[in-house]
Design a protein around this motif. Structure first.
Motif, PDB file in Angstrom:
ATOM      1  N   MET A 124     -14.876  31.646 -34.632  1.00 49.37           N
ATOM      2  CA  MET A 124     -15.421  31.286 -35.922  1.00 49.37           C
ATOM      3  C   MET A 124     -14.927  32.288 -36.954  1.00 49.37           C
ATOM      4  O   MET A 124     -14.853  33.470 -36.688  1.00 49.37           O
ATOM      5  CB  MET A 124     -16.943  31.320 -35.791  1.00 49.37           C
ATOM      6  CG  MET A 124     -17.701  30.705 -36.906  1.00 49.37           C
ATOM      7  SD  MET A 124     -17.732  28.933 -36.687  1.00 49.37           S
ATOM      8  CE  MET A 124     -18.093  28.466 -38.341  1.00 49.37           C
ATOM      9  N   ASN A 125     -14.587  31.786 -38.113  1.00 50.15           N
ATOM     10  CA  ASN A 125     -14.060  32.624 -39.180  1.00 50.15           C
ATOM     11  C   ASN A 125     -15.010  32.537 -40.371  1.00 50.15           C
ATOM     12  O   ASN A 125     -15.231  31.463 -40.909  1.00 50.15           O
ATOM     13  CB  ASN A 125     -12.651  32.154 -39.555  1.00 50.15           C
ATOM     14  CG  ASN A 125     -11.955  33.091 -40.498  1.00 50.15           C
ATOM     15  OD1 ASN A 125     -12.474  34.141 -40.848  1.00 50.15           O
ATOM     16  ND2 ASN A 125     -10.781  32.702 -40.932  1.00 50.15           N
ATOM     17  N   TYR A 126     -15.568  33.654 -40.784  1.00 50.14           N
ATOM     18  CA  TYR A 126     -16.521  33.696 -41.887  1.00 50.14           C
ATOM     19  C   TYR A 126     -15.866  34.317 -43.110  1.00 50.14           C
ATOM     20  O   TYR A 126     -15.021  35.203 -42.995  1.00 50.14           O
ATOM     21  CB  TYR A 126     -17.755  34.500 -41.496  1.00 50.14           C
ATOM     22  CG  TYR A 126     -18.472  33.923 -40.297  1.00 50.14           C
ATOM     23  CD1 TYR A 126     -19.294  32.818 -40.428  1.00 50.14           C
ATOM     24  CD2 TYR A 126     -18.300  34.463 -39.022  1.00 50.14           C
ATOM     25  CE1 TYR A 126     -19.936  32.267 -39.328  1.00 50.14           C
ATOM     26  CE2 TYR A 126     -18.935  33.923 -37.921  1.00 50.14           C
ATOM     27  CZ  TYR A 126     -19.755  32.828 -38.083  1.00 50.14           C
ATOM     28  OH  TYR A 126     -20.377  32.281 -36.988  1.00 50.14           O
ATOM     29  N   THR A 127     -16.249  33.857 -44.290  1.00 52.51           N
ATOM     30  CA  THR A 127     -15.704  34.385 -45.533  1.00 52.51           C
ATOM     31  C   THR A 127     -16.681  35.390 -46.134  1.00 52.51           C
ATOM     32  O   THR A 127     -17.860  35.433 -45.767  1.00 52.51           O
ATOM     33  CB  THR A 127     -15.456  33.257 -46.553  1.00 52.51           C
ATOM     34  OG1 THR A 127     -16.697  32.581 -46.809  1.00 52.51           O
ATOM     35  CG2 THR A 127     -14.438  32.261 -46.023  1.00 52.51           C
ATOM     36  N   THR A 128     -16.195  36.175 -47.066  1.00 52.94           N
ATOM     37  CA  THR A 128     -17.048  37.128 -47.770  1.00 52.94           C
ATOM     38  C   THR A 128     -18.170  36.361 -48.467  1.00 52.94           C
ATOM     39  O   THR A 128     -17.925  35.365 -49.118  1.00 52.94           O
ATOM     40  CB  THR A 128     -16.216  37.937 -48.784  1.00 52.94           C
ATOM     41  OG1 THR A 128     -15.157  38.602 -48.090  1.00 52.94           O
ATOM     42  CG2 THR A 128     -17.065  38.975 -49.499  1.00 52.94           C
ATOM     43  N   GLY A 129     -19.388  36.817 -48.269  1.00 51.41           N
ATOM     44  CA  GLY A 129     -20.547  36.150 -48.848  1.00 51.41           C
ATOM     45  C   GLY A 129     -21.242  35.187 -47.908  1.00 51.41           C
ATOM     46  O   GLY A 129     -22.334  34.698 -48.197  1.00 51.41           O
ATOM     47  N   SER A 130     -20.630  34.908 -46.747  1.00 51.21           N
ATOM     48  CA  SER A 130     -21.234  33.997 -45.772  1.00 51.21           C
ATOM     49  C   SER A 130     -22.510  34.590 -45.207  1.00 51.21           C
ATOM     50  O   SER A 130     -22.584  35.774 -44.901  1.00 51.21           O
ATOM     51  CB  SER A 130     -20.282  33.742 -44.602  1.00 51.21           C
ATOM     52  OG  SER A 130     -19.146  33.054 -44.999  1.00 51.21           O
ATOM     53  N   MET A 131     -23.520  33.738 -45.064  1.00 46.21           N
ATOM     54  CA  MET A 131     -24.765  34.156 -44.424  1.00 46.21           C
ATOM     55  C   MET A 131     -24.592  33.990 -42.919  1.00 46.21           C
ATOM     56  O   MET A 131     -24.097  32.964 -42.458  1.00 46.21           O
ATOM     57  CB  MET A 131     -25.932  33.316 -44.925  1.00 46.21           C
ATOM     58  CG  MET A 131     -27.266  33.814 -44.449  1.00 46.21           C
ATOM     59  SD  MET A 131     -28.649  32.927 -45.175  1.00 46.21           S
ATOM     60  CE  MET A 131     -28.498  33.404 -46.878  1.00 46.21           C
ATOM     61  N   ILE A 132     -24.982  34.995 -42.168  1.00 44.18           N
ATOM     62  CA  ILE A 132     -24.802  34.981 -40.710  1.00 44.18           C
ATOM     63  C   ILE A 132     -26.020  35.589 -40.023  1.00 44.18           C
ATOM     64  O   ILE A 132     -26.864  36.199 -40.657  1.00 44.18           O
ATOM     65  CB  ILE A 132     -23.515  35.753 -40.288  1.00 44.18           C
ATOM     66  CG1 ILE A 132     -23.435  37.155 -40.921  1.00 44.18           C
ATOM     67  CG2 ILE A 132     -22.273  35.005 -40.669  1.00 44.18           C
ATOM     68  CD1 ILE A 132     -24.106  38.197 -40.151  1.00 44.18           C
ATOM     69  N   ILE A 133     -26.080  35.406 -38.699  1.00 48.60           N
ATOM     70  CA  ILE A 133     -27.094  36.043 -37.865  1.00 48.60           C
ATOM     71  C   ILE A 133     -26.376  37.058 -36.977  1.00 48.60           C
ATOM     72  O   ILE A 133     -25.393  36.711 -36.314  1.00 48.60           O
ATOM     73  CB  ILE A 133     -27.819  35.023 -36.956  1.00 48.60           C
ATOM     74  CG1 ILE A 133     -28.464  33.911 -37.760  1.00 48.60           C
ATOM     75  CG2 ILE A 133     -28.846  35.738 -36.068  1.00 48.60           C
ATOM     76  CD1 ILE A 133     -29.614  34.325 -38.614  1.00 48.60           C
ATOM     77  N   ILE A 134     -26.853  38.293 -37.000  1.00 50.50           N
ATOM     78  CA  ILE A 134     -26.282  39.303 -36.108  1.00 50.50           C
ATOM     79  C   ILE A 134     -27.311  39.689 -35.056  1.00 50.50           C
ATOM     80  O   ILE A 134     -28.514  39.573 -35.279  1.00 50.50           O
ATOM     81  CB  ILE A 134     -25.798  40.569 -36.853  1.00 50.50           C
ATOM     82  CG1 ILE A 134     -26.946  41.284 -37.564  1.00 50.50           C
ATOM     83  CG2 ILE A 134     -24.666  40.256 -37.788  1.00 50.50           C
ATOM     84  CD1 ILE A 134     -26.584  42.662 -38.077  1.00 50.50           C
ATOM     85  N   SER A 135     -26.806  40.132 -33.943  1.00 51.03           N
ATOM     86  CA  SER A 135     -27.628  40.765 -32.926  1.00 51.03           C
ATOM     87  C   SER A 135     -27.336  42.257 -33.017  1.00 51.03           C
ATOM     88  O   SER A 135     -26.205  42.678 -32.795  1.00 51.03           O
ATOM     89  CB  SER A 135     -27.276  40.234 -31.534  1.00 51.03           C
ATOM     90  OG  SER A 135     -28.010  40.919 -30.553  1.00 51.03           O
ATOM     91  N   ALA A 136     -28.350  43.020 -33.403  1.00 50.63           N
ATOM     92  CA  ALA A 136     -28.192  44.463 -33.541  1.00 50.63           C
ATOM     93  C   ALA A 136     -29.155  45.134 -32.574  1.00 50.63           C
ATOM     94  O   ALA A 136     -30.370  45.111 -32.794  1.00 50.63           O
ATOM     95  CB  ALA A 136     -28.468  44.905 -34.975  1.00 50.63           C
TER      96      ALA A 136
END
Length: 74
Positions: A1-13
């Protein structure tokens, strides 16, 4: 998957899920490295997509589900 600047995402931290936005991305020999600013204003650098062996990564399946839910107004 390729996300652009400003994309909302879910991270696992560190095994906790957080909502964040892509603030920068860099192409490297290991793939695309993202810089993420999370909902609690922490900035995470060198984040890969679905790199489950890492402590911090973008969870693409949860991101897709979250965005679909958000688009549907749920």
């Amino acid at each position: 998957m390729n996300y652009t600047t400003g994309s909302m995402i879910i991270i696992s931290a560190f095994k906790k899920f957080k909502v964040g936005k892509v603030v920068d991305k860099i192409n490297s020999k290991n793939g695309i490295l993202y810089t993420i600013k999370s909902e609690d204003s922490k900035v995470y650098g060198n984040v890969l997509v679905d790199a489950k062996k890492n402590n911090i990564f973008i969870h693409s399946n949860l991101t897709n589900s979250f965005l679909k839910s958000k688009d549907n107004g749920d």
